[in-house]
Design an enzyme around this catalytic site. Sequence first.
Site, short mmCIF file in Angstrom:
data_model
loop_
_atom_site.label_atom_id
_atom_site.label_comp_id
_atom_site.label_asym_id
_atom_site.label_seq_id
_atom_site.Cartn_x
_atom_site.Cartn_y
_atom_site.Cartn_z
N TYR A 81 1.80 -40.52 24.87
CA TYR A 81 2.23 -39.49 23.92
C TYR A 81 2.77 -38.26 24.68
CZ TYR A 81 1.79 -36.41 19.80
OH TYR A 81 2.02 -35.53 18.76
N LYS A 112 6.54 -36.64 24.41
CA LYS A 112 6.78 -35.28 23.92
C LYS A 112 7.32 -34.36 25.02
CE LYS A 112 5.41 -36.04 19.65
NZ LYS A 112 6.34 -35.97 18.52
N SER A 168 7.42 -38.61 4.58
CA SER A 168 6.69 -38.88 3.33
C SER A 168 5.31 -38.23 3.29
CB SER A 168 6.57 -40.40 3.11
OG SER A 168 5.95 -40.99 4.21
N SER A 218 5.21 -31.50 20.94
CA SER A 218 3.76 -31.29 20.83
C SER A 218 3.28 -30.43 21.98
CB SER A 218 3.03 -32.63 20.87
OG SER A 218 1.63 -32.42 21.01
N ALA A 241 4.08 -38.16 27.66
CA ALA A 241 5.37 -38.49 28.26
C ALA A 241 6.48 -38.42 27.22
CB ALA A 241 5.31 -39.89 28.88
N ASN A 265 11.11 -35.71 13.23
CA ASN A 265 9.67 -35.46 13.06
C ASN A 265 8.84 -36.73 13.20
OD1 ASN A 265 7.21 -34.06 11.70
ND2 ASN A 265 7.63 -35.82 10.37
N GLY A 281 10.33 -39.41 9.06
CA GLY A 281 8.87 -39.48 8.88
C GLY A 281 8.38 -38.42 7.91
N ILE A 299 -2.83 -29.72 14.15
CA ILE A 299 -2.45 -29.44 12.77
C ILE A 299 -3.21 -30.44 11.88
CG2 ILE A 299 -0.51 -29.23 11.15
CD1 ILE A 299 -0.31 -27.35 13.65
P1 NAP Z 1 1.39 -38.29 10.26
O1 NAP Z 1 0.70 -37.64 9.12
O2 NAP Z 1 0.77 -39.47 10.93
O3 NAP Z 1 2.88 -38.63 9.82
C1 NAP Z 1 3.78 -39.24 10.71
C2 NAP Z 1 4.95 -39.73 9.91
O4 NAP Z 1 5.89 -40.33 10.81
C3 NAP Z 1 4.56 -40.79 8.90
O5 NAP Z 1 5.23 -40.53 7.68
C4 NAP Z 1 5.09 -42.08 9.54
O6 NAP Z 1 5.46 -43.07 8.62
C5 NAP Z 1 6.30 -41.55 10.23
N1 NAP Z 1 6.80 -42.48 11.25
C6 NAP Z 1 6.17 -42.94 12.34
N2 NAP Z 1 6.95 -43.79 13.01
C7 NAP Z 1 8.11 -43.86 12.31
C8 NAP Z 1 9.32 -44.56 12.48
N3 NAP Z 1 9.50 -45.39 13.52
N4 NAP Z 1 10.31 -44.39 11.58
C9 NAP Z 1 10.16 -43.56 10.52
N5 NAP Z 1 9.03 -42.87 10.30
C10 NAP Z 1 8.02 -43.02 11.18
O7 NAP Z 1 1.62 -37.25 11.46
P2 NAP Z 1 1.93 -35.69 11.46
O8 NAP Z 1 0.74 -35.01 11.99
O9 NAP Z 1 2.56 -35.26 10.20
O10 NAP Z 1 3.02 -35.68 12.65
C11 NAP Z 1 4.39 -35.38 12.46
C12 NAP Z 1 4.99 -35.07 13.82
O11 NAP Z 1 4.32 -33.94 14.39
C13 NAP Z 1 4.83 -36.20 14.85
O12 NAP Z 1 5.99 -36.30 15.63
C14 NAP Z 1 3.66 -35.75 15.69
O13 NAP Z 1 3.69 -36.29 16.98
C15 NAP Z 1 3.88 -34.25 15.70
N6 NAP Z 1 2.68 -33.48 16.02
C16 NAP Z 1 1.59 -33.51 15.19
C17 NAP Z 1 0.47 -32.77 15.55
C18 NAP Z 1 -0.76 -32.73 14.69
O14 NAP Z 1 -1.74 -32.10 15.13
N7 NAP Z 1 -0.79 -33.31 13.51
C19 NAP Z 1 0.47 -32.02 16.72
C20 NAP Z 1 1.58 -32.03 17.53
C21 NAP Z 1 2.70 -32.75 17.17
P3 NAP Z 1 4.45 -44.30 8.31
O15 NAP Z 1 3.36 -43.68 7.50
O16 NAP Z 1 5.29 -45.26 7.57
O17 NAP Z 1 3.98 -44.80 9.64
#
Ligand code: NAP
Length: 247
Positions: free
Chosen positions: A155, A159, A14, A142, A157, A90, A12, A188
């Site tokens: 979510y 994490k 990109s 998370s 469950a 990720n 994930g 974030i």
């Molecule tokens: P984001 O901007 O929504 O990015 C999530 C990425 O994961 C996207 O590139 C998405 O690709 C990819 N993805 C989702 N399902 C996938 C799959 N089955 N196979 C491959 N790629 C997949 O989210 P983010 O905030 O960067 O989150 C990254 C990680 O941090 C996640 O695990 C999230 O739960 C965790 N996190 C984030 C926060 C926060 O506040 N942002 C807080 C705690 C934890 P597509 O665009 O193609 O769907």
Amino acid sequence: MNFSGKNVLITGASKGIGAAISKELAKEGLKVWINYRSNPKLADSLKKEIEQEGGKAAVIGFDATDEDAFVEAIKTIVNSDGEISYLVNNAGITNDKLAIRMKKEDFTSVVDANLTSAFIGSREALKAMSKKRVGSIVNIASIVGESGNAGQVNYAASKGGMIAMTKSFAKEGAARGVRFNCVTPGFIATDMTDKLSEEIKESYVSNIPLKRFGDPKDIARAVAFLLSDDSSYITGEVLKVNGGLYM
Ligand code: NAP
């Protein structure tokens, strides 16, 4: 930082936190395998950006919930580079609603994307890393997996399960020279949190001791430390990066 391996796969990657981790690790000299699911253009432009800065990157598209595709991707990396040195699980999604309105599919699809995908990646990477008896894996869990959150039973469950899974993998991986750790981000600034209303964002910020949402780079630096040899005596640990919101 001190890295003894050569490459890293980030799922994930990109955009958001995954893209920040990719840039940080490329700066540290690792070849970064950027996984995307749906947006090859974003992944390609991240690869270009890394290369323009003098780093090494490759793009690999697969859905992390697809076991066969994930297994194949790790084989591709090992065939290309001779090893997979590091992995960051990720990839993640949310699908928020109150539990009383949550269908079974709303629950299982989030657990599949966030937890089952990390299980597949961790298992396959452990097999490959065991052969060299060295490796390090970081799972992005998370704060919600530690504290719980209304509207996020699915979510939380996934994490919370990831944290327990990481500790169990750490116990199995230690004898094979492979470390497993978690980073637990707070709020974030990425697309994932951009969906929240301004009112909710303000109410979260008012409760964060450091009074801001985190930057994806804050997570990337914690991941780099846990992957690197600088943390060689740390395994099964959960590193909170949340501005003090949950201590
Ligand atoms: P984001 O901007 O929504 O990015 C999530 C990425 O994961 C996207 O590139 C998405 O690709 C990819 N993805 C989702 N399902 C996938 C799959 N089955 N196979 C491959 N790629 C997949 O989210 P983010 O905030 O960067 O989150 C990254 C990680 O941090 C996640 O695990 C999230 O739960 C965790 N996190 C984030 C926060 C926060 O506040 N942002 C807080 C705690 C934890 P597509 O665009 O193609 O769907």
